[in-house]
Structure formats: structure tokens, C-alpha cells
Scaffold this active site. Structure first.
Site, short mmCIF file in Angstrom:
data_model
loop_
_atom_site.label_atom_id
_atom_site.label_comp_id
_atom_site.label_asym_id
_atom_site.label_seq_id
_atom_site.Cartn_x
_atom_site.Cartn_y
_atom_site.Cartn_z
N LYS A 1 -2.45 4.31 -1.41
CA LYS A 1 -2.78 3.47 -2.58
C LYS A 1 -4.23 2.97 -2.50
O LYS A 1 -4.95 2.99 -3.49
CB LYS A 1 -1.82 2.27 -2.63
CG LYS A 1 -2.28 1.17 -3.58
CD LYS A 1 -1.36 -0.04 -3.56
CE LYS A 1 -1.59 -1.04 -2.47
NZ LYS A 1 -2.69 -1.98 -2.68
N ASN A 2 -4.63 2.55 -1.31
CA ASN A 2 -5.95 1.91 -1.21
C ASN A 2 -7.11 2.92 -1.15
O ASN A 2 -8.27 2.53 -1.06
CB ASN A 2 -5.99 0.94 -0.02
CG ASN A 2 -5.12 -0.28 -0.31
OD1 ASN A 2 -4.74 -0.51 -1.46
ND2 ASN A 2 -4.80 -1.06 0.72
N CYS B 1 -5.27 -15.05 -4.84
CA CYS B 1 -3.91 -14.54 -4.89
C CYS B 1 -3.16 -15.14 -3.72
O CYS B 1 -3.71 -15.92 -2.97
CB CYS B 1 -3.89 -13.03 -4.84
SG CYS B 1 -4.43 -12.42 -3.26
N ARG C 1 -9.98 -14.87 -1.62
CA ARG C 1 -10.58 -13.56 -1.87
C ARG C 1 -11.79 -13.62 -2.81
O ARG C 1 -11.75 -13.12 -3.94
CB ARG C 1 -9.51 -12.59 -2.39
CG ARG C 1 -8.36 -12.46 -1.43
CD ARG C 1 -7.31 -11.50 -1.90
NE ARG C 1 -7.63 -10.11 -1.63
CZ ARG C 1 -6.82 -9.10 -1.95
NH1 ARG C 1 -5.68 -9.33 -2.55
NH2 ARG C 1 -7.15 -7.87 -1.65
N ASP D 1 -2.51 -5.47 6.75
CA ASP D 1 -1.43 -4.99 5.87
C ASP D 1 -0.17 -4.60 6.65
O ASP D 1 0.84 -4.25 6.04
CB ASP D 1 -1.91 -3.78 5.05
CG ASP D 1 -2.95 -4.18 4.01
OD1 ASP D 1 -3.08 -5.37 3.71
OD2 ASP D 1 -3.65 -3.27 3.50
N ARG E 1 4.31 -2.26 -6.44
CA ARG E 1 2.87 -2.03 -6.60
C ARG E 1 2.35 -1.04 -5.57
O ARG E 1 1.35 -0.37 -5.80
CB ARG E 1 2.10 -3.35 -6.40
CG ARG E 1 2.32 -4.35 -7.50
CD ARG E 1 1.50 -5.57 -7.24
NE ARG E 1 0.10 -5.23 -7.18
CZ ARG E 1 -0.88 -6.09 -6.94
NH1 ARG E 1 -0.59 -7.36 -6.73
NH2 ARG E 1 -2.13 -5.71 -6.92
N1 EPU Z 1 -14.24 -11.39 1.38
C1 EPU Z 1 -15.24 -12.30 1.13
N2 EPU Z 1 -16.16 -11.99 0.17
C2 EPU Z 1 -16.13 -10.82 -0.53
C3 EPU Z 1 -15.12 -9.89 -0.25
C4 EPU Z 1 -14.18 -10.21 0.72
O1 EPU Z 1 -15.29 -13.37 1.72
O2 EPU Z 1 -17.01 -10.60 -1.38
C5 EPU Z 1 -13.23 -11.73 2.40
C6 EPU Z 1 -11.83 -11.82 1.76
O3 EPU Z 1 -11.62 -13.10 1.19
C7 EPU Z 1 -10.93 -11.56 2.94
C8 EPU Z 1 -11.74 -10.57 3.76
O4 EPU Z 1 -13.10 -10.65 3.31
O5 EPU Z 1 -10.72 -12.73 3.67
C9 EPU Z 1 -11.27 -9.13 3.63
O6 EPU Z 1 -11.32 -8.71 2.28
P1 EPU Z 1 -11.67 -7.21 1.87
O7 EPU Z 1 -12.73 -7.27 0.83
O8 EPU Z 1 -11.89 -6.39 3.08
O9 EPU Z 1 -10.30 -6.77 1.19
P2 EPU Z 1 -10.08 -6.12 -0.23
O10 EPU Z 1 -11.05 -5.03 -0.47
O11 EPU Z 1 -9.94 -7.18 -1.25
C10 EPU Z 1 -8.50 -4.26 0.71
C11 EPU Z 1 -7.11 -3.78 0.44
C12 EPU Z 1 -6.11 -4.82 0.92
C13 EPU Z 1 -6.31 -5.02 2.41
C14 EPU Z 1 -7.77 -5.44 2.68
C15 EPU Z 1 -8.09 -5.57 4.15
C16 EPU Z 1 -7.40 -2.43 -1.53
C17 EPU Z 1 -7.15 -2.22 -2.98
N3 EPU Z 1 -6.94 -3.56 -0.99
O12 EPU Z 1 -8.65 -5.47 -0.02
O13 EPU Z 1 -4.82 -4.27 0.70
O14 EPU Z 1 -5.45 -6.03 2.88
O15 EPU Z 1 -8.66 -4.45 2.12
O16 EPU Z 1 -7.82 -4.40 4.82
O17 EPU Z 1 -7.99 -1.58 -0.88
C18 EPU Z 1 -2.50 -4.30 0.34
O18 EPU Z 1 -2.55 -3.06 0.21
O19 EPU Z 1 -1.42 -4.93 0.45
C19 EPU Z 1 -3.75 -5.07 0.38
C20 EPU Z 1 -3.80 -6.38 0.17
#
Ligand code: EPU
Length: 419
Positions: free
Chosen positions: A22-23, A118, A123, A306, A398
């Protein structure tokens, strides 16, 4: 309303197949906005989140064809009419924000609503915006929206304060059409980043170093058609591996890249579970005796956040105490209260959870508080005495295609019920 009913106690045995990640799928579909040429994908997982991201693209004018019978997806973004994705769709799924980079890079403008917080944390998107502004975008935020403009993005050195997966993706995709060279330092190293880079290279972009902490992107002028095959979902694989471990099972999980799930394999082995690696598969054999292990979530190649809740389900039946440290998201212990309803002994102290294992869990009415928490409740239910009924299963749907049917196929007593 649909719920999932699990009757615990069955030992799982047999083969179960993992689908596409998915990701990977979500950012790659968003990245098709970079190009006016057709992109074709096979074996697309028919998940709710996939329909949301394709709806976002359709709302912008993309031509999207998804055939549920063959799981083939065709996207052509040669007639984009809007640069403002619908706030309703962006509000439904955070990954919709990944359309920002490609729209900005290709059209020089985008207006998108700010994704909310969320269940698992606030985030923020500061790293996405900082990176795009380093590439020359003028960014304004206000009234719940972010608007970015540029004539053409310019390659630059972008240092991420944290290796955010989403920020790495948005910046990497945007940099593909920038003038000159971009280097992303302290980039996320997840396999999904490598899959996205492979997709980008297949349409004519020039991305090197994906999978390391330094990614180099040379901007290009034009792109071509592609046929892309996604990597398998390492989190779905890990979830099925724990299903075997928690039921004292013997399950072969197929369509797995063992290198993508090293930390999960290592932690299961440390817990006394046998994991045998084969070509694109792993066999997980458990005698049901689980030793406690500590888990600390980290960006890849560390232990994936995850998989934290699924391992917590397993540790709640271990013969000792384990400590979980969640370093990636600040509020990812929502499942603990639900596990407690099932008799688990877990205390939370800030970013730590202390899990005292016990040989008894009891079925209960519980709620999926997010996607992975929901999967973990299914796992706990597979072990528990009696019936576990899980509500809010839209979270689970999802990210898992037909998890009920797949688990039934290896002997689980599980069904979807209408209430
Ligand atoms: N963060 C910041 N600022 C930003 C972006 C992120 O502070 O601009 C922080 C977030 O608040 C969090 C941390 O960095 O504390 C990690 O966030 P990241 O951006 O790495 O995660 P994401 O891209 O929002 C993806 C996956 C998540 C998975 C995370 C970490 C997708 C669509 N989602 O989220 O997947 O947990 O990376 O590996 O790729 C799931 O599949 O259940 C899921 C939540």
C-alpha cells in the site's frame, strides 16, 4: 455496520499470499501526475486508500481506469484541469498530500488543504514544505490551505531534520522536473522509497541513491510511458507472520522480500519462533511458547512502527515482561486500551509501554483505533479464549485486502458480520 468476529484457539497452517505494498502504491499513483504519458500497473491492491488516491487524481482531470477483475490500473494525466485537490478527499487520507510535489513541479502551482492530525500523532508537514521551498517554491499557508507557486523548481541540497517517508517522497518527485541537481540528505531509506525511485526512473527520471540516506535527482525535461510492478507489502507479510507465531502455527507467507522484514524476522526469532527463509517466502513455525523481547520503533532499517501493535499482541502472551518504545509517532499506543479489554496487562509511560505477558487473553468487544491497531486486535483475537468482535473495521480495510478471507484460508475462525 460491519464488524469482524474472531473465535480464538485455532492453530494456523498453510500458505498465505501477500499483495502489493500500500505504501508504495499510494505515492506512485500520486507521482503519475508528473507525466502526460500513460502509466500501467498490474496486481494493484483493491484497497479503500487506493480508491481514495485514484479519486483525487480523477478530481484533477486524470483519466483513471481500474479493472477490479484483473487488478490492472491505467492512469493518464494528459488533461489535468485543476490544481486544487478536493479538501474532502485530502481530509480522508493523509497520503493525498503527495500530489503536492508533482503538481507544483509540472504546473508551477498547487493549492491543497492541510492534512489533519490523526489517531497516531499530529503528523505535521513542515519537512515537506521546507524541502519544496528549498527547491524555490513560494509557499503560503492560511485558512487551512497551503498554496505553493514557482516558475520552475531549481535543484538544491535539501537536508531533512528527520528521515520522513512522505517528505522524502514529495521532494524526490518534485525534484524530477526541477532545473539541475537535487540531493536529499538524511532521506528516508524505506523499500517503498526505492520502489518509487524505480517507478520514476522507468518513466525517464534520473534518481540515484534511493535506499540510502542520500538521494540524488537530476531534473529532466520530458517523460515516457511505463508498466510498473509494485513491491510486496512488508507490513501485511509481518502481520501474517505474527498470526502464525501467536497461534502456535506453521504458515508459509508467500510474496515476501525477506530483506525488507529483517527486524521482524529478528524479533520473532528472539522470541523463540522459527523463521525459515526461502525464495520470496518465509515459513513461520511456532510452538506457542513466546519469550519476551523489547521493541524500539525506528525509521528503516530499524523496527517498523507499522508492526509495533502486532508485536505487542504477541508479547501480551509472552512468558515475561517486554518494553516497547515508540520513537516515530508520539501517540501510537491507542491499541493498548483495547488489548486491556481482552485481559492484557500493559502500562503506558509516555513513549514506553510495559507489557506483562500472560497465557490468557479473553475475547471482548474492541475497536480498531487505526489500521495497524485493528490488525493487531485480529491477532490477539486469534489467540484469545472465546469471541472477539472488532468494530470500526474500515480502518483495517484501508490497508489489508480481504484479510478475513486470507486468514480463513489458513484455518482461522474469523468472519465479517453485519450488525
Ligand atoms: N514528521 C514531521 N514533519 C513532517 C513529516 C513528518 O515532523 O513534515 C514526523 C511525523 O509527525 C512522524 C514522523 O515524522 O512523527 C514520521 O512520519 P513520516 O513522514 O515518515 O510518515 P508518513 O509519510 O506520514 C508513512 C506511512 C505510514 C508509516 C510512516 C512511518 C504512507 C502512506 N504512510 O507515513 O504508514 O507509519 O511512513 O514509516 O506511506 C500505515 O501504513 O499504517 C502507516 C501509518
Amino acid at each position: 455496520m460491519n464488524k469482524i468476529l474472531v473465535k480464538g484457539g485455532n492453530t494456523l497452517k498453510g500458505k498465505i499470499k501477500v499483495g502489493a505494498a500500500k505504501n508504495s502504491v499510494l505515492p506512485i499513483i500520486a507521482a503519475t501526475l508528473l507525466s502526460d504519458k500513460k502509466c500501467t500497473f498490474t496486481d494493484v491492491p483493491l484497497l479503500n486508500d487506493v480508491y481514495v488516491i485514484t479519486d483525487v487524481l480523477k478530481s484533477l482531470g486524470a483519466d483513471v481506469n481500474i479493472d477490479p477483475a484483473t487488478c490492472k490500473l491505467e492512469i493518464c494525466c494528459n488533461n489535468i484541469l485543476s490544481l486544487e485537490p478536493s479538501p474532502d478527499l485530502v481530509g480522508k487520507m493523509r497520503a493525498s498530500f503527495l500530489v503536492m510535489g508533482p503538481l507544483l513541479a509540472r504546473y508551477g502551482r498547487v493549492r491543497i488543504s492541510l492534512p489533519g492530525g490523526c489517531n497516531i500523532g499530529t503528523r505535521p508537514i513542515d519537512l515537506h514544505l521546507k524541502g519544496l521551498s528549498t527547491l524555490g517554491a513560494e509557499i503560503e499557508t492560511g485558512y487551512g490551505f497551503v498554496e505553493a507557486k514557482c516558475t520552475r523548481l531549481r535543484g538544491a541540497n535539501v537536508y531533512l531534520d528527520f528521515p520522513s517517508v512522505g517528505a522524502t517522497e514529495n521532494i524526490m518527485v518534485a525534484a524530477c522536473l526541477a532545473e539541475g541537481e537535487t540531493i536529499i540528505q538524511n532521506a528516508a531509506e524505506e523499500p517503498e522509497i526505492v520502489d518509487l525511485a524505480n517507478f520514476l526512473n522507468s518513466i525517464g527520471c534520473k534518481v540515484t541513491g534511493a535506499g540510502s540516506d542520500s538521494i540524488k535527482i537530476e531534473g529532466v525535461e520530458s517523460l515516457n510511458e511505463t508498466n510498473h510492478i509494485f513491491i510486496p507489502d512488508r507490513i501485511e507479510a509481518g502481520t501474517f507472520m505474527v498470526a502464525s507465531a501467536i497461534t502456535g502455527g506453521d504458515v508459509v507467507v508467500e510474496n515476501v522480500v525477506p530483506d525488507h522484514i529483517r527486524p521482524v524476522i529478528a524479533k520473532l526469532q528472539e522470541a523463540g519462533v522459527q523463521v525459515l527463509e526461502g525464495h520470496n517466502k518465509v515459513r513461520v513455525i511456532s510452538n506457542g511458547v513466546i519469550s519476551p523481547v523489547d521493541i524500539k520503533t525506528l525509521p528503516y532499517p530499524g523496527f517498523p512502527t507499522d508492526m509495533q501493535s502486532q508485536l505487542m499482541a504477541l508479547m501480551s502472551i509472552a512468558n515475561g515482561t517486554s518494553i516497547f518504545t515508540e520513537t516515530v509517532f508520539e501517540n501510537r499506543f491507542m491499541h493498548v486500551n483495547e488489548f486491556r479489554r481482552m485481559g492484557a496487562d500493559i502500562k503506558i509511560d509516555g513513549r514506553l509501554s510495559i507489557v506483562k505477558g500472560s497465557s490468557v487473553l479473553t475475547g471482548a468487544d474492541v475497536k480498531a483505533t487505526d489500521l495497524r491497531a485493528g490488525a493487531a486486535l485480529i491477532l490477539a483475537g486469534l489467540f484469545a479464549k472465546g469471541e472477539t468482535t472488532i468494530s470500526d473495521i474500515y480502518h483495517i480495510e484501508r490497508g489489508y485486502v480481504d484479510i478475513v478471507g486470507k486468514l480463513q484460508g489458513i484455518g482461522a475462525n474469523i468472519e465479517k458480520i453485519k450488525v
